[in-house]
Write an enzyme that holds these catalytic residues in place. Structure first.
Site, mmCIF file in Angstrom:
data_model
loop_
_atom_site.group_PDB
_atom_site.id
_atom_site.type_symbol
_atom_site.label_atom_id
_atom_site.label_comp_id
_atom_site.label_asym_id
_atom_site.label_seq_id
_atom_site.Cartn_x
_atom_site.Cartn_y
_atom_site.Cartn_z
ATOM 1 N N ALA A 189 -17.297 22.952 -5.061
ATOM 2 C CA ALA A 189 -15.764 23.124 -4.794
ATOM 3 C C ALA A 189 -15.143 21.039 -4.699
ATOM 4 O O ALA A 189 -15.914 20.795 -4.624
ATOM 5 C CB ALA A 189 -14.792 23.600 -4.147
ATOM 6 N N THR A 200 1.017 -1.246 -0.131
ATOM 7 C CA THR A 200 -0.064 0.076 -0.412
ATOM 8 C C THR A 200 1.080 1.274 0.247
ATOM 9 O O THR A 200 2.238 1.269 -0.207
ATOM 10 C CB THR A 200 -0.994 0.305 1.188
ATOM 11 N N CYS A 201 0.458 2.852 0.069
ATOM 12 C CA CYS A 201 1.321 3.888 0.567
ATOM 13 C C CYS A 201 1.641 3.953 1.064
ATOM 14 O O CYS A 201 2.230 4.885 1.188
ATOM 15 C CB CYS A 201 -0.016 5.041 -0.120
ATOM 16 N N SER A 249 -1.718 0.902 11.516
ATOM 17 C CA SER A 249 -2.091 2.284 10.536
ATOM 18 C C SER A 249 -1.633 3.483 10.875
ATOM 19 O O SER A 249 -1.130 3.529 12.222
ATOM 20 C CB SER A 249 -2.709 2.083 9.515
ATOM 21 N N GLU A 301 -9.831 18.229 -2.989
ATOM 22 C CA GLU A 301 -8.801 17.048 -2.523
ATOM 23 C C GLU A 301 -10.099 17.410 -1.586
ATOM 24 O O GLU A 301 -10.751 15.857 -0.480
ATOM 25 C CB GLU A 301 -7.236 16.790 -2.425
#
Length: 424
Positions: free
Chosen positions: A185, A49-50, A105, A188
């Protein structure tokens, strides 16, 4: 051959190194088969994963797997080794449980990692690099992770803005599927809000953004889950009455949603409630709107306070989760060791049965030669006893000769032969 885990994550390696050793999904099948083809292991699962890249394997060559991980990404093992963690057997089991439960995590208790580990196992199954033994370990881990998340509060509270908005929506509306969301908007932050709401069953999403291209990009991502409509920014006010949930995060220096706009929207909605979330700094939504009876208005500061409090609760829950993981790992390892002993026990039983049959055959021959039955049975019992006691007697003598009192006590107790004077 033992269960082994090795890898790097957000706590041991910088993002630049994590990027180097990450496996893209398109490469996983090839990588899994390559590791297997080199004879390093029959069993391997790669979780990438990242925030982490980890190998889980039943192997006797963890050093070789470390070398393979480095070389498969074109880097030296020296570049990798200082950032690498390696765990064997019960420690590997505990580590995998912590990962799957969200304890390990970056965002404590995040739920996505369990799905990512399950996907990694499926990739390995498809590649043919998972035997029943490794699959059983992962299934035990999944059961443990479910128990941890069910019986502790490690994942119960919102710790991201997107998740916090989702929880607020659930508190205000009993049926999310009947709600319409307006994202003002398409940056992100609102994209994260939109993803959370879309994945958890809102009815429709409207995206109002100054740049149509950005709005369409987000719309294409979200429309796989539900209907999505792009609204020109100049039509923001006309879209407000349609929105049950409004999340605004523009970069404007002025408010974009005023008291008068919301009053008109409420009138058109016949005063059905609205949840409004202002994620912008400076604020997008006029603060006085919070005074309206049918509006629930939250700012980014309100949500941040909720998130900090929830993180504290998760940290407290993580202590309970750690204890539970340790207990479950010990239980599962005990079961696994008992299962591993099964073939040894079966082999030993077979040996003893062969001994029994040999002595029984000799006894039958004696009976056929006319030897008295009582004498045959006595000889049979003595012969069987002598052979059964031969190896245990040797072990006791060896321990006594070596003056190994601990081993001697263990053997005697294991045989059930301990007596008061055994150590005199």
């Amino acid at each position: 051959m033992g269960f082994f885990a090795l890898g790097i994550n957000h706590t041991t390696a910088p993002v630049a190194l994590r990027e180097k050793v990450a496996f893209v999904p398109e490469r996983l099948d090839e990588a899994l088969r390559h590791a297997q083809s080199l004879g390093l292991t029959d069993d391997i699962v790669i979780v990438s994963t990242c925030n982490r890249t980890e190998l889980y394997s039943i192997t006797d060559s963890p050093d070789d797997l470390t070398e393979w991980l480095a070389h498969s990404h074109g880097i030296s093992s020296d570049e990798l080794v200082d950032h690498l963690y390696r765990h064997g057997e019960e420690d590997a089991f505990i580590h995998l449980m912590r990962v799957a439960s969200g304890i390990d995590s970056m965002v404590l208790g995040e739920p996505q990692i369990l799905g990512q580990v399950k996907t990694a196992l499926q990739y390995a199954r498809d590649a043919g690099t998972v035997t029943p033994k490794l699959a059983r370990i992962f299934e035990q881990v999944f059961n443990a992770a479910k128990k941890v998340r069910t019986e502790t509060a490690i994942g119960a509270q919102a710790v991201s803005l997107g998740f916090a908005v989702l929880q607020l929506a659930r508190q205000v509306f009993s049926d999310l599927s009947a709600t319409t969301v307006l994202l003002v908007a398409a940056g992100e932050m609102n994209a994260l809000v939109g993803r959370h709401l879309a994945e958890h069953g809102v009815g429709k999403i409207l995206i109002c953004n100054r740049s149509p291209d950005r709005a369409n990009m987000l719309a294409n991502e979200l429309k796989v889950h539900l209907p999505v409509e792009v609204v020109p920014f100049e039509q923001l006010e006309s879209a407000l009455p349609r929105a049950d949930i409004v999340s605004s995060s523009t970069g404007s220096i002025h408010t974009v949603i005023t008291m008068d706009m919301v009053k008109r929207a409420l009138k058109a909605r016949r005063h059905r409630p609205m949840l409004m979330v202002d994620l912008a700094v400076p604020r997008d939504i006029e603060p006085s709107i919070a005074e309206l009876d049918d509006v629930y208005l939250y700012t980014v500061d309100n949500l941040q306070g909720v998130i900090e409090g929830n993180l504290a609760q998760r940290r407290q829950a993580a202590v309970e989760a750690e204890v539970m993981v340790s207990q479950l790992a010990a239980q599962y390892m005990q079961v696994n060791r008992a299962q591993q002993a099964g073939p040894v026990i079966a082999h030993y039983r077979k040996q003893m049965d062969e001994l029994r049959l040999q002595e029984l055959q000799r006894a039958k021959q004696l009976v056929a030669q006319g030897v008295a039955l009582d004498e045959v049975l006595d000889r049979l019992s003595q012969a069987v006893m002598a052979k059964l006691l031969h190896r245990p007697s040797q072990l006791i003598k060896e321990a006594a000769t070596d003056a190994d009192s601990e081993r001697l006590t263990w053997i005697i107790k294991g045989l059930g032969a301990d007596h008061d004077g055994q150590n005199e």
